[in-house]
Design a protein around this motif. Structure first.
Motif, PDB file in Angstrom:
ATOM      1  N   ARG A 158       0.823  -1.211   0.000  1.00 11.81           N
ATOM      2  CA  ARG A 158       0.000   0.000   0.000  1.00 11.81           C
ATOM      3  C   ARG A 158       0.857   1.261   0.000  1.00 11.81           C
ATOM      4  O   ARG A 158       0.398   2.308  -0.412  1.00 11.81           O
ATOM      5  CB  ARG A 158      -0.957  -0.022   1.192  1.00 11.81           C
ATOM      6  CG  ARG A 158      -1.952  -1.179   1.122  1.00 11.81           C
ATOM      7  CD  ARG A 158      -2.881  -1.197   2.287  1.00 11.81           C
ATOM      8  NE  ARG A 158      -3.900  -0.162   2.205  1.00 11.81           N
ATOM      9  CZ  ARG A 158      -4.838   0.026   3.142  1.00 11.81           C
ATOM     10  NH1 ARG A 158      -4.849  -0.736   4.211  1.00 11.81           N
ATOM     11  NH2 ARG A 158      -5.731   0.974   3.002  1.00 11.81           N
ATOM     12  N   GLY A 159       2.071   1.207   0.516  1.00 11.61           N
ATOM     13  CA  GLY A 159       3.061   2.249   0.338  1.00 11.61           C
ATOM     14  C   GLY A 159       2.727   3.614   0.889  1.00 11.61           C
ATOM     15  O   GLY A 159       2.179   3.759   1.977  1.00 11.61           O
ATOM     16  N   VAL A 160       3.083   4.667   0.107  1.00 13.50           N
ATOM     17  CA  VAL A 160       2.936   6.059   0.498  1.00 13.50           C
ATOM     18  C   VAL A 160       1.722   6.647  -0.214  1.00 13.50           C
ATOM     19  O   VAL A 160       1.662   6.687  -1.440  1.00 13.50           O
ATOM     20  CB  VAL A 160       4.201   6.865   0.142  1.00 13.50           C
ATOM     21  CG1 VAL A 160       4.053   8.315   0.584  1.00 13.50           C
ATOM     22  CG2 VAL A 160       5.437   6.240   0.783  1.00 13.50           C
ATOM     23  N   ASP A 183      -4.186   8.430  -4.071  1.00 12.49           N
ATOM     24  CA  ASP A 183      -3.110   8.092  -4.998  1.00 12.49           C
ATOM     25  C   ASP A 183      -1.899   7.562  -4.228  1.00 12.49           C
ATOM     26  O   ASP A 183      -1.619   7.995  -3.109  1.00 12.49           O
ATOM     27  CB  ASP A 183      -2.690   9.322  -5.803  1.00 12.49           C
ATOM     28  CG  ASP A 183      -3.763   9.758  -6.797  1.00 12.49           C
ATOM     29  OD1 ASP A 183      -4.773   9.054  -6.897  1.00 12.49           O
ATOM     30  OD2 ASP A 183      -3.571  10.798  -7.439  1.00 12.49           O
ATOM     31  N   THR A 184      -1.182   6.628  -4.862  1.00  9.71           N
ATOM     32  CA  THR A 184      -0.012   6.017  -4.243  1.00  9.71           C
ATOM     33  C   THR A 184       1.255   6.509  -4.925  1.00  9.71           C
ATOM     34  O   THR A 184       1.343   6.526  -6.153  1.00  9.71           O
ATOM     35  CB  THR A 184      -0.083   4.483  -4.341  1.00  9.71           C
ATOM     36  OG1 THR A 184      -1.293   4.021  -3.734  1.00  9.71           O
ATOM     37  CG2 THR A 184       1.102   3.835  -3.656  1.00  9.71           C
ATOM     38  N   LEU A 185       2.225   6.913  -4.129  1.00  9.88           N
ATOM     39  CA  LEU A 185       3.531   7.313  -4.653  1.00  9.88           C
ATOM     40  C   LEU A 185       4.271   6.066  -5.111  1.00  9.88           C
ATOM     41  O   LEU A 185       4.412   5.107  -4.350  1.00  9.88           O
ATOM     42  CB  LEU A 185       4.321   8.040  -3.573  1.00  9.88           C
ATOM     43  CG  LEU A 185       5.611   8.740  -3.989  1.00  9.88           C
ATOM     44  CD1 LEU A 185       5.318   9.920  -4.905  1.00  9.88           C
ATOM     45  CD2 LEU A 185       6.361   9.231  -2.750  1.00  9.88           C
ATOM     46  N   VAL A 186       4.751   6.057  -6.369  1.00  3.67           N
ATOM     47  CA  VAL A 186       5.392   4.868  -6.920  1.00  3.67           C
ATOM     48  C   VAL A 186       6.793   5.213  -7.428  1.00  3.67           C
ATOM     49  O   VAL A 186       7.131   6.372  -7.657  1.00  3.67           O
ATOM     50  CB  VAL A 186       4.561   4.267  -8.076  1.00  3.67           C
ATOM     51  CG1 VAL A 186       3.215   3.796  -7.568  1.00  3.67           C
ATOM     52  CG2 VAL A 186       4.373   5.275  -9.212  1.00  3.67           C
ATOM     53  N   ILE A 187       7.602   4.189  -7.581  1.00  2.00           N
ATOM     54  CA  ILE A 187       8.912   4.333  -8.219  1.00  2.00           C
ATOM     55  C   ILE A 187       8.714   4.103  -9.709  1.00  2.00           C
ATOM     56  O   ILE A 187       8.186   3.070 -10.123  1.00  2.00           O
ATOM     57  CB  ILE A 187       9.917   3.333  -7.641  1.00  2.00           C
ATOM     58  CG1 ILE A 187      10.141   3.609  -6.147  1.00  2.00           C
ATOM     59  CG2 ILE A 187      11.240   3.401  -8.396  1.00  2.00           C
ATOM     60  CD1 ILE A 187      11.026   2.585  -5.460  1.00  2.00           C
ATOM     61  N   PHE A 204      12.578  15.554  -7.090  1.00  2.00           N
ATOM     62  CA  PHE A 204      11.396  16.354  -6.770  1.00  2.00           C
ATOM     63  C   PHE A 204      10.251  16.111  -7.748  1.00  2.00           C
ATOM     64  O   PHE A 204       9.345  16.932  -7.871  1.00  2.00           O
ATOM     65  CB  PHE A 204      11.764  17.833  -6.740  1.00  2.00           C
ATOM     66  CG  PHE A 204      12.869  18.141  -5.755  1.00  2.00           C
ATOM     67  CD1 PHE A 204      12.645  18.056  -4.391  1.00  2.00           C
ATOM     68  CD2 PHE A 204      14.134  18.488  -6.202  1.00  2.00           C
ATOM     69  CE1 PHE A 204      13.657  18.320  -3.492  1.00  2.00           C
ATOM     70  CE2 PHE A 204      15.156  18.758  -5.314  1.00  2.00           C
ATOM     71  CZ  PHE A 204      14.922  18.675  -3.950  1.00  2.00           C
ATOM     72  N   ILE A 205      10.293  14.987  -8.439  1.00  2.00           N
ATOM     73  CA  ILE A 205       9.177  14.568  -9.291  1.00  2.00           C
ATOM     74  C   ILE A 205       8.481  13.404  -8.586  1.00  2.00           C
ATOM     75  O   ILE A 205       9.117  12.393  -8.281  1.00  2.00           O
ATOM     76  CB  ILE A 205       9.660  14.129 -10.687  1.00  2.00           C
ATOM     77  CG1 ILE A 205      10.400  15.276 -11.385  1.00  2.00           C
ATOM     78  CG2 ILE A 205       8.482  13.672 -11.542  1.00  2.00           C
ATOM     79  CD1 ILE A 205      11.029  14.891 -12.710  1.00  2.00           C
ATOM     80  N   HIS A 206       7.194  13.561  -8.326  1.00  2.00           N
ATOM     81  CA  HIS A 206       6.447  12.530  -7.599  1.00  2.00           C
ATOM     82  C   HIS A 206       5.520  11.794  -8.563  1.00  2.00           C
ATOM     83  O   HIS A 206       4.465  12.316  -8.941  1.00  2.00           O
ATOM     84  CB  HIS A 206       5.616  13.162  -6.478  1.00  2.00           C
ATOM     85  CG  HIS A 206       6.429  13.815  -5.410  1.00  2.00           C
ATOM     86  ND1 HIS A 206       5.872  14.537  -4.378  1.00  2.00           N
ATOM     87  CD2 HIS A 206       7.773  13.850  -5.217  1.00  2.00           C
ATOM     88  CE1 HIS A 206       6.834  14.981  -3.591  1.00  2.00           C
ATOM     89  NE2 HIS A 206       7.996  14.588  -4.088  1.00  2.00           N
TER      90      HIS A 206
END
Length: 282
Positions: A158-160, A183-187, A204-206
């Motif tokens: 579930r992450g960030v 929304d989930t922050l992803v790599i 600084f790009i999410h």
């Protein structure tokens, strides 16, 4: 808070109980006892600790000793704080007397931060709720309680979670109930990231993925968002424009490479918009 006489009717001492504490006031001597102890202020070892200074700046509090912790005598912006300094490490707990929730302040440079974006580490504070397995990402100051992100620690899938602006003042229970809708922050390693990195530092790009698996890229320093749709990146802030496939303007901006080229959506005029960062252009 109601004050009652303590002891005989001739006594000059009054007792009150509030927020789980017992206050004793002697009106003749001006002495105040909290849970039987006189209040004091935080020691220099806590006031000078980097984590304390980052969160509380130059503020000091009246505290009493309670179970090894130094506890604020009265609520501070509707919260009680507990401090424990041991062998150079500082533990800070924030308790909400209305809900009973207690959270622990985490350092922003610890191993737990893992792959968090630089902005989330350096421009926020992080408060752990152990019972709920979540970390609330708030403003740096202790009284800035708007929640920008929620880190789910119990289930790695579930992450960030990114908290929309209109939800940032919701209470903990409400936020946890909304996690699946956030929304989930992803790599993300993609051509889109390569294009945006020409304009903004990758740190600084999410990249954010919503519950429908749609991807968008948020650039918080410029307040720009690009939504991936139909094979193109559409700018949410400049309605009707998207990033053009060709991002190089031949012979126009000699020596300048830090810009983005946007064009109108299909079927509209051929007008072009070029975005430059405000300030130093590298």
């Amino acid at each position: 808070t109601r004050w009652q006489k303590g002891g005989s009717i001739q006594t000059q001492c009054f007792v009150s109980r509030d927020y789980g504490k017992t206050y004793l006031l002697n009106v003749m001597s001006g002495t105040v006892l909290i849970n039987g102890s006189p209040p004091s202020q935080l020691p220099r070892s806590i006031l000078d600790h980097p984590l304390y200074k980052r969160t509380f700046a130059n503020r000091n509090f009246e505290v009493v000793e309670d179970g090894g912790f130094l506890v604020t005598c009265t609520p501070v912006f509707d919260r009680h704080y507990r401090f424990l300094e041991l062998s150079g490490d500082l533990q800070v707990l924030e308790a909400d007397p209305n809900t009973g929730e207690t959270m622990e302040l985490l350092g922003s440079a610890g191993d737990w931060t893992g792959t968090l974006p630089s902005r989330l580490r350096s421009m926020h504070s992080h408060w752990l709720l152990r019972d709920r397995n979540i970390v609330l990402v708030r403003g740096i100051g202790f009284n800035d309680r708007d929640v920008s992100f929620v880190i789910v620690t119990g289930t790695p899938d579930r992450g960030v979670k990114c908290v929309d602006k209109h939800l940032q003042q919701k209470n903990i229970e409400q936020l946890q109930n909304l996690l699946d809708e956030m929304d989930t922050l992803v790599i993300c390693r993609s051509k889109a990231m390569d294009v945006l990195a020409k304009f903004e530092d990758r740190r600084f790009i999410h990249p954010l993925r919503n519950c429908q698996s749609q991807l968008r890229f948020f650039l918080p320093r410029y307040n720009l968002t690009f939504q991936s749709r139909n094979g193109a990146l559409h700018c949410q802030e400049i309605v009707g424009y998207k990033l053009l496939p060709e991002q190089y303007v031949n012979g126009t901006f000699r020596g300048i490479m830090q810009y983005l080229v946007l064009g109108r959506d299909v079927g509209k005029s051929s007008k072009t918009v070029i975005l430059f960062p405000q300030g130093v252009v590298r």
